[in-house]
Design a protein around this motif. Structure first.
Motif, mmCIF file in Angstrom:
data_model
loop_
_atom_site.group_PDB
_atom_site.id
_atom_site.type_symbol
_atom_site.label_atom_id
_atom_site.label_comp_id
_atom_site.label_asym_id
_atom_site.label_seq_id
_atom_site.Cartn_x
_atom_site.Cartn_y
_atom_site.Cartn_z
ATOM 1 N N ASP A 67 0.803 -1.214 -0.115
ATOM 2 C CA ASP A 67 -0.086 0.038 0.120
ATOM 3 C C ASP A 67 0.714 1.155 -0.065
ATOM 4 O O ASP A 67 0.372 2.399 0.364
ATOM 5 N N LYS A 68 2.083 1.056 -0.346
ATOM 6 C CA LYS A 68 2.980 2.451 -0.363
ATOM 7 C C LYS A 68 3.588 2.481 -1.672
ATOM 8 O O LYS A 68 3.913 1.515 -1.975
ATOM 9 N N GLU A 69 3.367 3.857 -2.152
ATOM 10 C CA GLU A 69 4.034 3.941 -3.581
ATOM 11 C C GLU A 69 5.425 4.132 -3.521
ATOM 12 O O GLU A 69 6.013 4.872 -2.838
ATOM 13 N N ILE A 70 6.069 3.380 -4.526
ATOM 14 C CA ILE A 70 7.725 3.173 -4.154
ATOM 15 C C ILE A 70 8.332 3.888 -5.337
ATOM 16 O O ILE A 70 9.598 3.774 -5.209
ATOM 17 N N THR A 71 7.826 4.318 -6.349
ATOM 18 C CA THR A 71 8.639 4.735 -7.625
ATOM 19 C C THR A 71 9.106 6.077 -7.420
ATOM 20 O O THR A 71 10.063 6.423 -8.123
ATOM 21 N N ASN A 72 8.541 6.803 -6.442
ATOM 22 C CA ASN A 72 9.259 8.237 -5.905
ATOM 23 C C ASN A 72 9.696 8.221 -4.778
ATOM 24 O O ASN A 72 10.200 9.280 -4.058
ATOM 25 N N LEU A 73 10.388 7.024 -4.292
ATOM 26 C CA LEU A 73 11.079 7.185 -2.927
ATOM 27 C C LEU A 73 12.382 7.874 -2.999
ATOM 28 O O LEU A 73 12.980 7.895 -4.286
ATOM 29 N N ARG A 74 12.868 8.405 -2.300
ATOM 30 C CA ARG A 74 14.237 8.984 -2.077
ATOM 31 C C ARG A 74 15.198 7.830 -2.201
ATOM 32 O O ARG A 74 14.847 6.521 -1.683
ATOM 33 N N ASP A 75 16.486 8.098 -2.595
ATOM 34 C CA ASP A 75 17.645 6.986 -2.520
ATOM 35 C C ASP A 75 17.897 6.352 -1.526
ATOM 36 O O ASP A 75 17.799 4.984 -1.454
ATOM 37 N N SER A 76 17.746 7.036 -0.419
ATOM 38 C CA SER A 76 18.022 6.532 1.081
ATOM 39 C C SER A 76 16.828 5.420 1.388
ATOM 40 O O SER A 76 17.074 4.330 1.841
ATOM 41 N N GLU A 77 15.533 5.910 0.893
ATOM 42 C CA GLU A 77 14.472 5.201 1.273
ATOM 43 C C GLU A 77 14.436 3.799 0.410
ATOM 44 O O GLU A 77 14.184 2.780 1.085
ATOM 45 N N ARG A 78 14.695 4.094 -0.818
ATOM 46 C CA ARG A 78 15.075 2.606 -1.684
ATOM 47 C C ARG A 78 15.855 1.782 -1.006
ATOM 48 O O ARG A 78 15.665 0.506 -1.023
ATOM 49 N N GLU A 79 16.955 2.393 -0.636
ATOM 50 C CA GLU A 79 18.255 1.303 0.107
ATOM 51 C C GLU A 79 17.464 0.720 1.205
ATOM 52 O O GLU A 79 17.921 -0.596 1.448
ATOM 53 N N THR A 80 16.784 1.638 1.991
ATOM 54 C CA THR A 80 16.296 0.932 3.157
ATOM 55 C C THR A 80 15.229 -0.300 2.743
ATOM 56 O O THR A 80 15.493 -1.205 3.568
ATOM 57 N N LEU A 81 14.368 0.145 1.943
ATOM 58 C CA LEU A 81 13.477 -0.943 1.545
ATOM 59 C C LEU A 81 14.140 -2.159 0.849
ATOM 60 O O LEU A 81 13.661 -3.247 1.393
ATOM 61 N N ARG A 82 15.003 -2.125 0.046
ATOM 62 C CA ARG A 82 15.821 -3.113 -0.255
ATOM 63 C C ARG A 82 16.389 -3.886 0.736
ATOM 64 O O ARG A 82 16.558 -5.126 0.822
ATOM 65 N N ARG A 83 17.084 -3.277 1.741
ATOM 66 C CA ARG A 83 17.854 -4.036 2.862
ATOM 67 C C ARG A 83 16.714 -4.773 3.722
ATOM 68 O O ARG A 83 17.324 -5.892 3.954
ATOM 69 N N ASP A 84 15.793 -3.994 4.089
ATOM 70 C CA ASP A 84 14.919 -4.705 5.049
ATOM 71 C C ASP A 84 14.095 -5.652 4.586
ATOM 72 O O ASP A 84 13.242 -6.617 5.271
ATOM 73 N N GLU A 85 13.469 -5.481 3.031
ATOM 74 C CA GLU A 85 12.362 -6.216 2.906
ATOM 75 C C GLU A 85 12.863 -7.108 1.551
ATOM 76 O O GLU A 85 12.102 -8.108 1.241
ATOM 77 N N PHE A 86 13.888 -6.980 0.647
ATOM 78 C CA PHE A 86 14.121 -7.737 -0.425
ATOM 79 C C PHE A 86 15.498 -8.280 -0.461
ATOM 80 O O PHE A 86 16.391 -7.986 0.171
ATOM 81 N N GLY A 87 15.348 -9.433 -1.025
ATOM 82 C CA GLY A 87 16.647 -10.209 -1.322
ATOM 83 C C GLY A 87 16.812 -10.720 -2.861
ATOM 84 O O GLY A 87 15.891 -10.603 -3.479
ATOM 85 N N PHE A 88 18.070 -10.578 -3.021
ATOM 86 C CA PHE A 88 18.283 -11.001 -4.640
ATOM 87 C C PHE A 88 19.224 -11.997 -4.798
ATOM 88 O O PHE A 88 20.156 -12.193 -4.188
ATOM 89 N N VAL A 89 18.884 -12.954 -5.950
ATOM 90 C CA VAL A 89 19.677 -13.909 -6.537
ATOM 91 C C VAL A 89 19.695 -13.610 -7.955
ATOM 92 O O VAL A 89 18.753 -13.416 -8.714
ATOM 93 N N PHE A 90 21.027 -13.751 -8.684
ATOM 94 C CA PHE A 90 21.148 -13.461 -10.026
ATOM 95 C C PHE A 90 21.877 -14.735 -10.581
ATOM 96 O O PHE A 90 22.231 -15.987 -10.004
ATOM 97 N N GLN A 91 21.992 -14.718 -11.847
ATOM 98 C CA GLN A 91 22.618 -15.821 -12.647
ATOM 99 C C GLN A 91 24.049 -16.182 -12.145
ATOM 100 O O GLN A 91 24.251 -17.336 -11.913
ATOM 101 N N ARG A 92 24.968 -14.989 -12.039
ATOM 102 C CA ARG A 92 25.972 -15.052 -11.271
ATOM 103 C C ARG A 92 25.959 -14.979 -10.124
ATOM 104 O O ARG A 92 25.049 -14.178 -9.531
ATOM 105 N N HIS A 93 26.786 -15.804 -9.235
ATOM 106 C CA HIS A 93 26.719 -15.743 -7.761
ATOM 107 C C HIS A 93 27.229 -14.409 -7.146
ATOM 108 O O HIS A 93 26.554 -13.956 -6.151
ATOM 109 N N PHE A 94 28.355 -13.680 -7.642
ATOM 110 C CA PHE A 94 28.671 -12.337 -7.184
ATOM 111 C C PHE A 94 29.354 -12.753 -5.615
ATOM 112 O O PHE A 94 29.224 -11.763 -4.992
#
Length: 225
Positions: A67-94
């Motif tokens: 219920d929160k619009e995320i396309t206009n978040l500030r950079d710091s808010e996007r970073e916090t969201l990714r850190r707290d809510e999202f995880g990432f797996v890619f083709q290369r393990h990195f």
């Protein structure tokens, strides 16, 4: 969990011939489950994932997450969201080459300390890596073990959403299906979004979104996959 409205992504805005990676569509994703997004190269599937995860900002349209619009978040808010809510797996393990598998997982943790180390060990063990493997550097692990370590790293902060972009493309058949079993299990309580061109790995998906030329061509539920 995700409510997408009229999302558009245009590249080469300053050129006469613009490239429409996403052509303006609506989409809703649930709170949990294994969702596959499939399509050929250039279909827009990875661009959609990058927009959902705030790694890219769409040209127009809106994305609501819980219920929160995320396309206009500030950079710091996007970073916090990714850190707290999202995880990432890619083709290369990195994975960091000079760190052990265990250290590669704990370095991504939002909190440090003995409890984090134990949690990392538990996740790695649940993914089939024993004490010998978790102490090895990536170069000493098999391709499947490296990818499982990368998945453990993505899970260390218990993300509500796990984005996996071609997570099995560099793996053999057996390891590919093992990785998908892991992601399926995680999706029982969380949302897992898998981007792929390989339909065979989505046999246990809860739904599959088919993309073609920047648009959604079909959405199939489990019974229709």
């Amino acid at each position: 969990m995700f409510e997408i409205k009229d999302i558009t992504m245009i590249y080469d805005m300053d050129k006469a011939e613009k490239v429409y990676a996403l052509k303006g569509f609506d989409l809703t994703l649930p709170d949990k489950g294994l969702i596959g997004i499939i399509g050929p190269s250039g279909s827009g599937k990875s661009t959609l994932m990058y927009c959902l995860s705030t790694l890219k900002k769409p040209t127009s349209g809106t994305i609501h997450y819980n219920d929160k619009e995320i396309t206009n978040l500030r950079d710091s808010e996007r970073e916090t969201l990714r850190r707290d809510e999202f995880g990432f797996v890619f083709q290369r393990h990195f994975l960091v080459p000079y760190m052990s598998a265990l250290d590669n997982v704990t370095v991504a943790a939002a909190k440090n300390g003995p409890q984090t180390v134990e949690k990392a060990k538990d996740i790695l063990t649940s993914l089939g890596l024993g004490n010998t493997e978790i102490s090895k550097r990536p170069s000493k692990l098999s391709g499947g073990q490296r990818q499982r370590a990368a998945i453990a790293r993505a899970m260390i902060n218990s993300p509500k959403v796990l984005f996996a972009d071609e997570p099995t493309a560099a793996l053999d058949h057996d390891n590919a299906f093992l990785v998908m079993e892991i992601l399926k299990k995680y999706s029982s309580e969380n949302l897992v979004v898998v981007i792929t061109h390989d339909r065979s790995i989505l046999k246990d998906a809860d739904s599959v979104i088919e993309m073609w030329d920047g648009d959604i061509s079909a959405v199939k539920e489990a019974k229709d996959i």
